[in-house]
Design a protein around this motif. Structure first.
Motif, PDB file in Angstrom:
ATOM      1  N   ALA A 144      23.383 -35.985 -43.844  1.00 26.71           N
ATOM      2  CA  ALA A 144      23.200 -36.461 -42.473  1.00 26.71           C
ATOM      3  C   ALA A 144      22.580 -35.363 -41.619  1.00 26.71           C
ATOM      4  O   ALA A 144      23.288 -34.478 -41.113  1.00 26.71           O
ATOM      5  N   PRO A 145      21.253 -35.382 -41.436  1.00 23.56           N
ATOM      6  CA  PRO A 145      20.633 -34.422 -40.528  1.00 23.56           C
ATOM      7  C   PRO A 145      20.975 -34.781 -39.074  1.00 23.56           C
ATOM      8  O   PRO A 145      21.045 -35.964 -38.721  1.00 23.56           O
ATOM      9  N   VAL A 146      21.186 -33.770 -38.263  1.00 24.04           N
ATOM     10  CA  VAL A 146      21.516 -33.983 -36.853  1.00 24.04           C
ATOM     11  C   VAL A 146      20.675 -33.025 -36.025  1.00 24.04           C
ATOM     12  O   VAL A 146      20.721 -31.805 -36.238  1.00 24.04           O
ATOM     13  N   TYR A 147      19.901 -33.574 -35.097  1.00 26.34           N
ATOM     14  CA  TYR A 147      19.156 -32.729 -34.162  1.00 26.34           C
ATOM     15  C   TYR A 147      19.696 -32.979 -32.767  1.00 26.34           C
ATOM     16  O   TYR A 147      19.645 -34.097 -32.253  1.00 26.34           O
ATOM     17  N   HIS A 148      20.248 -31.925 -32.169  1.00 25.91           N
ATOM     18  CA  HIS A 148      20.828 -32.043 -30.833  1.00 25.91           C
ATOM     19  C   HIS A 148      19.735 -31.850 -29.795  1.00 25.91           C
ATOM     20  O   HIS A 148      19.256 -30.737 -29.566  1.00 25.91           O
ATOM     21  N   ALA A 149      19.331 -32.927 -29.155  1.00 25.68           N
ATOM     22  CA  ALA A 149      18.256 -32.859 -28.170  1.00 25.68           C
ATOM     23  C   ALA A 149      18.741 -32.350 -26.822  1.00 25.68           C
ATOM     24  O   ALA A 149      17.948 -31.925 -25.977  1.00 25.68           O
ATOM     25  N   GLY A 150      20.063 -32.396 -26.583  1.00 25.46           N
ATOM     26  CA  GLY A 150      20.605 -31.901 -25.317  1.00 25.46           C
ATOM     27  C   GLY A 150      20.506 -32.927 -24.209  1.00 25.46           C
ATOM     28  O   GLY A 150      20.592 -34.135 -24.427  1.00 25.46           O
ATOM     29  N   LYS A 151      20.318 -32.440 -22.997  1.00 24.18           N
ATOM     30  CA  LYS A 151      20.314 -33.298 -21.812  1.00 24.18           C
ATOM     31  C   LYS A 151      18.934 -33.919 -21.611  1.00 24.18           C
ATOM     32  O   LYS A 151      17.916 -33.229 -21.628  1.00 24.18           O
ATOM     33  N   MET A 152      18.918 -35.247 -21.401  1.00 15.37           N
ATOM     34  CA  MET A 152      17.659 -35.955 -21.144  1.00 15.37           C
ATOM     35  C   MET A 152      17.875 -37.023 -20.088  1.00 15.37           C
ATOM     36  O   MET A 152      18.951 -37.631 -20.002  1.00 15.37           O
ATOM     37  N   ILE A 153      16.837 -37.239 -19.274  1.00 14.50           N
ATOM     38  CA  ILE A 153      16.860 -38.330 -18.302  1.00 14.50           C
ATOM     39  C   ILE A 153      16.577 -39.642 -19.048  1.00 14.50           C
ATOM     40  O   ILE A 153      15.675 -39.733 -19.876  1.00 14.50           O
ATOM     41  N   VAL A 154      17.367 -40.668 -18.740  1.00 17.98           N
ATOM     42  CA  VAL A 154      17.211 -41.977 -19.373  1.00 17.98           C
ATOM     43  C   VAL A 154      16.784 -42.984 -18.305  1.00 17.98           C
ATOM     44  O   VAL A 154      17.365 -43.038 -17.223  1.00 17.98           O
ATOM     45  N   ARG A 155      15.754 -43.767 -18.654  1.00 19.04           N
ATOM     46  CA  ARG A 155      15.269 -44.793 -17.723  1.00 19.04           C
ATOM     47  C   ARG A 155      15.165 -46.136 -18.435  1.00 19.04           C
ATOM     48  O   ARG A 155      15.269 -46.215 -19.664  1.00 19.04           O
ATOM     49  N   SER A 156      15.006 -47.154 -17.652  1.00 21.32           N
ATOM     50  CA  SER A 156      14.802 -48.478 -18.231  1.00 21.32           C
ATOM     51  C   SER A 156      13.514 -48.465 -19.055  1.00 21.32           C
ATOM     52  O   SER A 156      12.673 -47.578 -18.907  1.00 21.32           O
ATOM     53  N   GLY A 157      13.376 -49.455 -19.930  1.00 24.65           N
ATOM     54  CA  GLY A 157      12.258 -49.464 -20.861  1.00 24.65           C
ATOM     55  C   GLY A 157      10.896 -49.384 -20.203  1.00 24.65           C
ATOM     56  O   GLY A 157       9.981 -48.757 -20.748  1.00 24.65           O
ATOM     57  N   ASP A 158      10.752 -49.983 -19.019  1.00 26.40           N
ATOM     58  CA  ASP A 158       9.466 -49.928 -18.324  1.00 26.40           C
ATOM     59  C   ASP A 158       9.307 -48.661 -17.486  1.00 26.40           C
ATOM     60  O   ASP A 158       8.269 -48.463 -16.845  1.00 26.40           O
ATOM     61  N   GLY A 159      10.347 -47.811 -17.465  1.00 25.26           N
ATOM     62  CA  GLY A 159      10.282 -46.555 -16.725  1.00 25.26           C
ATOM     63  C   GLY A 159      10.510 -46.697 -15.243  1.00 25.26           C
ATOM     64  O   GLY A 159      10.468 -45.701 -14.510  1.00 25.26           O
ATOM     65  N   ALA A 160      10.786 -47.895 -14.773  1.00 28.35           N
ATOM     66  CA  ALA A 160      10.892 -48.116 -13.332  1.00 28.35           C
ATOM     67  C   ALA A 160      12.230 -47.674 -12.759  1.00 28.35           C
ATOM     68  O   ALA A 160      12.312 -47.261 -11.597  1.00 28.35           O
ATOM     69  N   LYS A 161      13.300 -47.728 -13.563  1.00 29.06           N
ATOM     70  CA  LYS A 161      14.639 -47.456 -13.039  1.00 29.06           C
ATOM     71  C   LYS A 161      15.237 -46.245 -13.741  1.00 29.06           C
ATOM     72  O   LYS A 161      15.310 -46.192 -14.965  1.00 29.06           O
ATOM     73  N   ASN A 162      15.666 -45.288 -12.924  1.00 26.99           N
ATOM     74  CA  ASN A 162      16.337 -44.106 -13.462  1.00 26.99           C
ATOM     75  C   ASN A 162      17.807 -44.442 -13.699  1.00 26.99           C
ATOM     76  O   ASN A 162      18.538 -44.788 -12.779  1.00 26.99           O
ATOM     77  N   LEU A 163      18.251 -44.306 -14.944  1.00 23.93           N
ATOM     78  CA  LEU A 163      19.633 -44.658 -15.300  1.00 23.93           C
ATOM     79  C   LEU A 163      20.552 -43.446 -15.371  1.00 23.93           C
ATOM     80  O   LEU A 163      21.719 -43.565 -15.730  1.00 23.93           O
ATOM     81  N   GLY A 164      20.013 -42.250 -15.031  1.00 25.25           N
ATOM     82  CA  GLY A 164      20.830 -41.045 -15.042  1.00 25.25           C
ATOM     83  C   GLY A 164      20.543 -40.178 -16.250  1.00 25.25           C
ATOM     84  O   GLY A 164      19.763 -40.531 -17.143  1.00 25.25           O
ATOM     85  N   ALA A 165      21.194 -39.021 -16.288  1.00 24.57           N
ATOM     86  CA  ALA A 165      20.993 -38.067 -17.380  1.00 24.57           C
ATOM     87  C   ALA A 165      22.078 -38.231 -18.423  1.00 24.57           C
ATOM     88  O   ALA A 165      23.237 -38.488 -18.107  1.00 24.57           O
ATOM     89  N   SER A 166      21.685 -38.090 -19.670  1.00 30.58           N
ATOM     90  CA  SER A 166      22.648 -38.068 -20.767  1.00 30.58           C
ATOM     91  C   SER A 166      22.703 -36.652 -21.322  1.00 30.58           C
ATOM     92  O   SER A 166      21.674 -36.078 -21.690  1.00 30.58           O
ATOM     93  N   ASP A 167      23.907 -36.069 -21.352  1.00 31.14           N
ATOM     94  CA  ASP A 167      24.052 -34.668 -21.751  1.00 31.14           C
ATOM     95  C   ASP A 167      23.975 -34.465 -23.263  1.00 31.14           C
ATOM     96  O   ASP A 167      23.641 -33.376 -23.715  1.00 31.14           O
ATOM     97  N   PHE A 168      24.309 -35.475 -24.026  1.00 32.83           N
ATOM     98  CA  PHE A 168      24.452 -35.284 -25.470  1.00 32.83           C
ATOM     99  C   PHE A 168      23.646 -36.328 -26.242  1.00 32.83           C
ATOM    100  O   PHE A 168      24.183 -37.273 -26.816  1.00 32.83           O
ATOM    101  N   VAL A 169      22.317 -36.158 -26.225  1.00 32.39           N
ATOM    102  CA  VAL A 169      21.406 -37.009 -26.988  1.00 32.39           C
ATOM    103  C   VAL A 169      21.144 -36.334 -28.329  1.00 32.39           C
ATOM    104  O   VAL A 169      20.923 -35.120 -28.395  1.00 32.39           O
TER     105      VAL A 169
END
Length: 794
Positions: A95-120
């Motif tokens: 099971a390879p695991v790459y910790h991407a860290g904190k990323m901003i998550v938005r709706s699929g069309d990019g119009a709505k900011n859904l907040g940051a996820s710390d553990f992607v």
């Protein structure tokens, strides 16, 4: 009979409330420390133990040559996953695991900011085969088969989609960062138990890695702690798997990648104590130290109990004599005393449980997140029972044997048995042990404080005040970071901005091998490399010993004094203009700086080369001396958002990052200070009770001495000199263990103070003054008593 024992015990508690209060309160302190330490050790050792077949799960680590030693690195080259999956039958799942860290998550069309996820993270289906997640929606066997798929935990699903039914979430699109377009393929329950697997968003590994990533598919030199790998072995295949890793290293890692020395397996239960994703790493050495401290505090509390009980044993001699005359056996008397003692211990445990919550509140900042003091688990009840029996053994056996052996005839005739020289001897030695521990604690705490003051005030060789820094995305290019630099320079209150690979003092380490001509021959030397733009050293006010700062030229470098020593160059000016060979390039030495601390004080300053580079992920900002910090930081954050609107990083102060290098020592100092305070308090409490009893037994002697002409000063000296001698012996016994601990602790630091002899003497004086204060308070009262009142019945 048991009921009678309890009645007698309760009657004695009511009759002698002060003595029993000292017993309960003293034991409760010792029990409190033991309870908190047990809960902490249990907490730290139970991370990820709930997974099925946890003893067959391992993390693959890379053995890296760091110059002077080979150490384990949790990162692995990405192609290792395919090699182990296809060629080694001892491994059931990879099971390879790459910790991407904190990323901003938005709706699929990019119009709505859904907040940051710390553990992607980027994982494949093997991750969910190894680790036990409960699936609420989606197919666990195929959810991450294809690129651009994502699996969410319930926490993230509710964060992005509110209370929408989970089965309706499947198929929705989410945009991570600016470019990672994903489709939700599954929802799993968050790991509720203690786990270092803190990920909340799982993007399919094939989205950016593996066979879809030509640059990294065969890059065995690419090593980052973000890229890790877990494996599940078939039963009893650990040794075969280790041999397989050796074979993989020999087969795939070419000879020119000589800094990778091999791969090893780290059991899942050990991952929590080496490197974790959430930054909370357990420290076995600290846990071992806490066990010792808890044991010592408990011993001191038990010594108090034994001292007071044996000292007052003579008061019970008539009671024992009468009970023996009425037919009580020694066995029954021992049982009665042990029951009375156990009742005190039960009260102490109940008090200790309450006090433990106060201790947790006091140490809240030092305790790991999720730590709690609930006692409903079976292991906690078993521990409390075992602890109560252990304390009963320490506290009850010896006093019970002493009291139960009194002779009925002599006890009833005289109201007391005899002067127990052996008991008196033991009491004195127990006092010595108590204060020996206390003095040792005082020495250690004062010495650690001196060392920490030395480190915190040591000149690092650069300016760390009023400097903040922020990380940029790992895939950001130099031009975009240069735009950010120019944007930040327009913020009021900013004096200078620099781009670098990392902060000037950080935990990262990059080693480069350079060649230098000595006596006509090229000799290789490993140097620490610090890569940055031209403003890096001037921003931190690092002065030059010779030459100039480098310009926008990758062939110009600056060395520190330690590097000159390694190269055999006698003076900074002599180094200017010399050349170094690095890979296929010739590097020109244009400047020399003094040794500055770029890593922790545990190690010596490394020979270091500063070089210009466009591989930069860190932005350093120097603020003016008089600025409104809150406003300036807000403006800096706004400028950062203009360039990286979808990133959630924050500016950090460099001086706080430097202080974090000493967080373990600061934690140790606070813990030892607390332990010292408890040890001194318990020792003083026990001495208070013992002196109170001893003085009451010598009132007639003191009164007779006064009648015969003794002054108050004579009486105070007479009573105090015995205890002063005992403290002197305690001091001598405390010296070696304190010296032994401090010698070992100081050896961890390359930069340290010399052994502080004066602190040893100061600690002894503190203990002596404390003892004399307790003794003199009681003695002064007795010395001022009216002899006529004391001797009126004689």
């Amino acid at each position: 009979m048991l009921q009678n024992y309890i009645k007698i015990a309760l009657r004695n508690i009511k009759r002698y409330p002060l003595r029993h209060f000292i017993h309960v309160f003293g034991l409760s302190i010792g029990i409190t420390v033991c309870v908190v330490v047990f809960k902490l050790i249990s907490f730290e050792n139970n991370f990820d133990t709930f997974h099925q077949d946890a003893d067959q799960i391992y993390r693959v680590n890379t053995m890296v040559d760091y110059g002077k030693k080979v150490a384990s690195n949790p990162g692995t080259p990405q192609p290792l996953n395919e090699a182990l999956k296809n060629e080694f039958p001892s491994i059931e799942i990879t099971a390879p695991v790459y910790h991407a860290g904190k990323m901003i998550v938005r709706s699929g069309d990019g119009a709505k900011n859904l907040g940051a996820s710390d553990f992607v993270s980027y994982v494949d289906n093997g991750y969910f085969e190894i680790f036990n997640y409960e699936w609420l929606a989606g197919d666990s066997s195929s959810a991450l088969d294809q690129p651009n798929a994502v699996v969410l935990t319930v926490h993230s699903a509710k964060k992005y989609f509110g209370e929408q039914p989970l089965h309706q979430i499947i198929g929705n699109e989410l945009l991570y960062g600016d470019t990672i377009q994903t489709i939700v393929k599954g929802v799993v329950v968050d790991l509720a138990k203690q786990s270092d697997l803190v990920f909340t968003d799982f993007i399919s590994y094939s989205t950016v890695f593996g066979k879809y990533d030509a640059d990294n598919a065969n890059n065995w030199a690419g090593l980052s702690t973000q890229s890790q790998m877990f494996v599940k072995l078939f039963p009893e295949q650990e040794e075969a798997a280790r041999e397989g890793l050796k074979a993989a290293h020999q087969k795939y890692v070419s000879a020119d990648i000589d800094w990778i020395k091999g791969f090893n397996l780290e059991p899942l239960r050990e991952v929590h104590f080496s490197s974790t994703y959430n930054g909370h790493v357990g420290d076995k050495r600290t846990l071992k130290g806490l066990m010792i401290i808890g044991f010592l505090i408990l011993i001191i509390a038990c010594v108090n109990f034994i001292n007071l009980e044996t000292a007052q044993a003579q008061l019970k001699s008539k009671e024992v004599g009468i009970r023996k005359s009425l037919g009580s056996s020694r066995k029954q008397l021992i049982g009665q005393f042990l029951m009375a003692t156990y009742l005190i211990i039960v009260l102490a445990i109940l008090s200790g449980i309450l006090l433990s919550h106060l201790v947790v509140i006091y140490f809240q900042n030092l305790l790991p997140a999720g730590f709690d003091m609930s006692f409903f688990a079976m292991e906690n009840l078993v521990f409390l029972l075992a602890l109560s029996l252990l304390v009963l053994f320490f506290c009850g056996i010896y006093p019970a044997l002493v009291i139960s052996k009194y002779s009925p005839v002599k006890a009833i005739k005289s109201g007391k048995y005899q002067k127990f020289d052996i008991n008196y001897f033991l009491r004195k030695n127990l006092i010595v042990i108590q204060f020996g521990f206390s003095i040792a604690f005082i020495i250690v705490v004062l010495a650690i404080k001196s060392q920490m003051d030395f480190l915190m005030n040591k000149d690092l060789g650069f300016e760390k005040e009023a400097i903040v820094y922020i990380e940029t995305p790992y895939d950001a290019d130099f031009n975009k970071n240069s735009s950010l630099k120019n944007e930040l320079l327009t913020v009021p209150g900013v004096e200078e901005v620099s781009l670098s690979f990392d902060a000037l003092m950080s935990g990262s380490l990059i080693i480069g091998s350079v060649a230098y001509e000595i006596n006509g021959e090229l000799e290789e030397l490993d140097l620490q490399m610090k890569m940055s733009d031209t403003s890096y050293l001037p921003l931190h006010d690092v002065p030059l010993l010779a030459g100039r700062y480098f310009r926008n030229n990758k062939q110009e470098v600056i060395l520190n004094a330690a590097a000159l020593t390694k190269l055999g160059i006698d003076s900074p000016s002599e180094a200017i203009g010399n050349s170094l060979k690095y890979r296929d390039s010739d590097l020109l030495i244009v400047g020399v700086i003094d040794d500055i601390h770029t890593r922790s004080m545990y190690e010596a300053v490394k020979p270091t080369m500063f070089t210009y580079s466009e591989t930069v992920y860190n932005v350093n900002v120097k603020l003016a001396s008089e600025v409104n910090l809150a406003t300036t930081l807000e403006n800096l954050q706004e400028s950062y958002k203009k360039i990286y609107p979808n990133e959630a990083n924050d500016f950090q102060f460099l001086d706080e990052a430097v202080a974090n290098f000493f967080k373990n020592e600061i934690r140790l100092r606070k813990i030892l200070f607390f332990a010292t305070a408890l040890a001194i308090f318990l020792s003083a409490l026990g001495l208070f009770g013992l002196v109170s009893f001893t003085i009451s037994q010598r009132l007639k002697e003191i009164s007779i001495r006064k009648i015969l002409g003794a002054t108050i000063a004579d009486i105070l000296v007479m009573v105090s000199k015995e205890y002063a001698m005992l403290i002197g012996i305690s001091f001598l016994l405390a010296i070696y263990p304190a010296w032994y601990f401090l010698s070992d602790w100081f050896s961890n630091f390359h930069y340290r103070i010399s052994m502080p002899v004066g602190i040893y003497l100061l600690s002894g004086i503190i203990a002596l003054l404390l003892c004399l204060c307790i003794v003199l308070i009681h003695s002064f009262s007795a010395a001022n008593a009216n002899p006529a009142e004391v001797l009126k019945d004689e």
